[in-house]
Design a protein around this motif. Structure first.
Motif, PDB file in Angstrom:
ATOM      1  N   LYS A  16      -0.393   4.820   5.311  1.00 34.35           N
ATOM      2  CA  LYS A  16      -0.227   5.366   3.953  1.00 34.35           C
ATOM      3  C   LYS A  16      -1.535   5.275   3.176  1.00 34.35           C
ATOM      4  O   LYS A  16      -1.914   6.207   2.491  1.00 34.35           O
ATOM      5  N   LEU A  17      -2.230   4.120   3.323  1.00 34.67           N
ATOM      6  CA  LEU A  17      -3.472   3.914   2.571  1.00 34.67           C
ATOM      7  C   LEU A  17      -4.542   4.923   2.974  1.00 34.67           C
ATOM      8  O   LEU A  17      -5.380   5.310   2.159  1.00 34.67           O
ATOM      9  N   GLN A  18      -4.499   5.333   4.240  1.00 34.80           N
ATOM     10  CA  GLN A  18      -5.480   6.319   4.696  1.00 34.80           C
ATOM     11  C   GLN A  18      -5.218   7.681   4.067  1.00 34.80           C
ATOM     12  O   GLN A  18      -6.131   8.451   3.828  1.00 34.80           O
ATOM     13  N   ASN A  68      -1.748  -7.131  -4.510  1.00 25.82           N
ATOM     14  CA  ASN A  68      -2.790  -8.157  -4.435  1.00 25.82           C
ATOM     15  C   ASN A  68      -2.204  -9.543  -4.552  1.00 25.82           C
ATOM     16  O   ASN A  68      -2.602 -10.466  -3.862  1.00 25.82           O
ATOM     17  N   GLY A 113       0.822  -1.214   0.000  1.00 24.47           N
ATOM     18  CA  GLY A 113       0.000   0.000   0.000  1.00 24.47           C
ATOM     19  C   GLY A 113       0.852   1.259   0.000  1.00 24.47           C
ATOM     20  O   GLY A 113       0.337   2.360   0.018  1.00 24.47           O
ATOM     21  N   SER A 114       2.168   1.065  -0.023  1.00 25.16           N
ATOM     22  CA  SER A 114       3.048   2.230  -0.155  1.00 25.16           C
ATOM     23  C   SER A 114       3.904   2.026  -1.407  1.00 25.16           C
ATOM     24  O   SER A 114       4.172   0.898  -1.814  1.00 25.16           O
ATOM     25  N   SER A 173      -3.508   8.216   0.932  1.00 23.70           N
ATOM     26  CA  SER A 173      -3.896   8.112  -0.479  1.00 23.70           C
ATOM     27  C   SER A 173      -3.886   6.647  -0.864  1.00 23.70           C
ATOM     28  O   SER A 173      -3.009   5.900  -0.448  1.00 23.70           O
ATOM     29  N   TRP A 174      -4.878   6.229  -1.595  1.00 25.31           N
ATOM     30  CA  TRP A 174      -5.025   4.826  -1.961  1.00 25.31           C
ATOM     31  C   TRP A 174      -4.023   4.423  -3.032  1.00 25.31           C
ATOM     32  O   TRP A 174      -3.999   4.983  -4.111  1.00 25.31           O
ATOM     33  N   TYR A 175      -3.169   3.467  -2.728  1.00 25.96           N
ATOM     34  CA  TYR A 175      -2.214   2.925  -3.694  1.00 25.96           C
ATOM     35  C   TYR A 175      -2.210   1.423  -3.515  1.00 25.96           C
ATOM     36  O   TYR A 175      -1.797   0.930  -2.456  1.00 25.96           O
ATOM     37  N   TRP A 176      -2.715   0.697  -4.482  1.00 24.64           N
ATOM     38  CA  TRP A 176      -2.792  -0.762  -4.338  1.00 24.64           C
ATOM     39  C   TRP A 176      -2.643  -1.432  -5.708  1.00 24.64           C
ATOM     40  O   TRP A 176      -3.617  -1.862  -6.312  1.00 24.64           O
ATOM     41  N   ILE A 202      -1.338   0.694   6.616  1.00 22.64           N
ATOM     42  CA  ILE A 202      -2.665   1.326   6.716  1.00 22.64           C
ATOM     43  C   ILE A 202      -2.532   2.851   6.802  1.00 22.64           C
ATOM     44  O   ILE A 202      -3.352   3.588   6.267  1.00 22.64           O
TER      45      ILE A 202
END
Ligand SMILES: [Mn+2]
Length: 241
Positions: free
Chosen positions: A46-48, A58, A14-15, A50-53, A44
């Protein structure tokens, strides 16, 4: 490669920094009976922001779930994925979640598996300073001379970069030292022979306070893991070496 146990931490899914492709490659290359995820697996924080996935992140989650079918996978959350600590003792599919975990080496010795952030009173932002290479230093020195020229024009005093960096580096090393001291003292008092942790992104195995201190490192920069060999020895391994 075949190991009894593999321990990884500080993957930071997520980063953007996460070296996901290398980790996938690494996970494909190992076979083990126990796989420990020693915290900060998902970032979490970083995801909060900005969303990077990306797809590769996955793939890692799917790979870990797949691994949990023929090997015991234990997730010990860290500070970046601390929300999972609420699930202490529960299972996510076949993956067990524990705040801390007691593992036994092949020889029977007790190992404490813990992320380690609760022994770190100051979150260390100056880690990069300890690793600052010569080239980066030269650039900083040049920037510093412009900076001081500007200060002089404004009638301000000279500011020493070298002095500042030396102080910061010393501080960073002191933080690492405090961390190792606190963890090994705690592990020794609870009669553990070894402690496997993460958090400070510095892979290492050494003896301290009569306890084997083993830090997994990270998958942002160093791409390292701690492994337990078939005969119960803890070692650092680095991807690609
Ligand atoms: Mn951490």
């Amino acid at each position: 490669m075949k190991y009894r146990s593999v321990f990884i931490s500080d993957v930071h899914l997520g980063s953007r920094g996460c070296k996901a492709e290398d980790l996938l490659d690494f996970l494909d290359s190992i076979e083990c009976s126990y796989l420990f995820l020693v915290g900060d697996i998902i970032d979490i924080w970083k995801l909060q922001g900005s969303w990077y996935w990306p797809h590769s992140h996955n793939k890692i989650v799917r790979k870990l779930i797949k691994k949990s079918r023929d090997c015991q996978v234990v997730f010990v959350p860290g500070n970046h994925d601390e929300m999972f600590r609420d699930f202490d003792g529960l299972n996510f599919g076949e993956i067990e979640i524990h705040r801390e975990y007691e593992h036994r080496l092949a020889g029977g010795q007790k190992v404490l598996v813990i992320h380690g952030d609760r022994f770190d009173r100051i979150v260390c932002h100056s880690k990069w300073l300890a690793k600052l290479g010569g080239h980066a230093y030269e650039i900083l020195v040049r920037v510093n001379s412009w900076y001081n020229a500007a200060r002089k024009r404004l009638g301000m005093k000279y500011w020493s970069l070298a002095g500042y960096l030396k102080l910061k580096t010393k501080k960073a090393l002191k933080i690492v030292d405090n961390f190792e001291e606190a963890l090994t003292t705690h592990a020794a008092s609870e009669e553990f022979s070894a402690v496997v942790c993460g958090h400070i992104h510095r892979a290492e195995v050494k003896l301290r306070n009569g306890v084997t201190y083993a830090n997994c490192g990270d998958w942002v920069e160093s791409r390292t893991a701690i492994v337990e060999t078939m005969d119960g020895e803890l070692k650092v391994i680095q991807y690609g070496l």
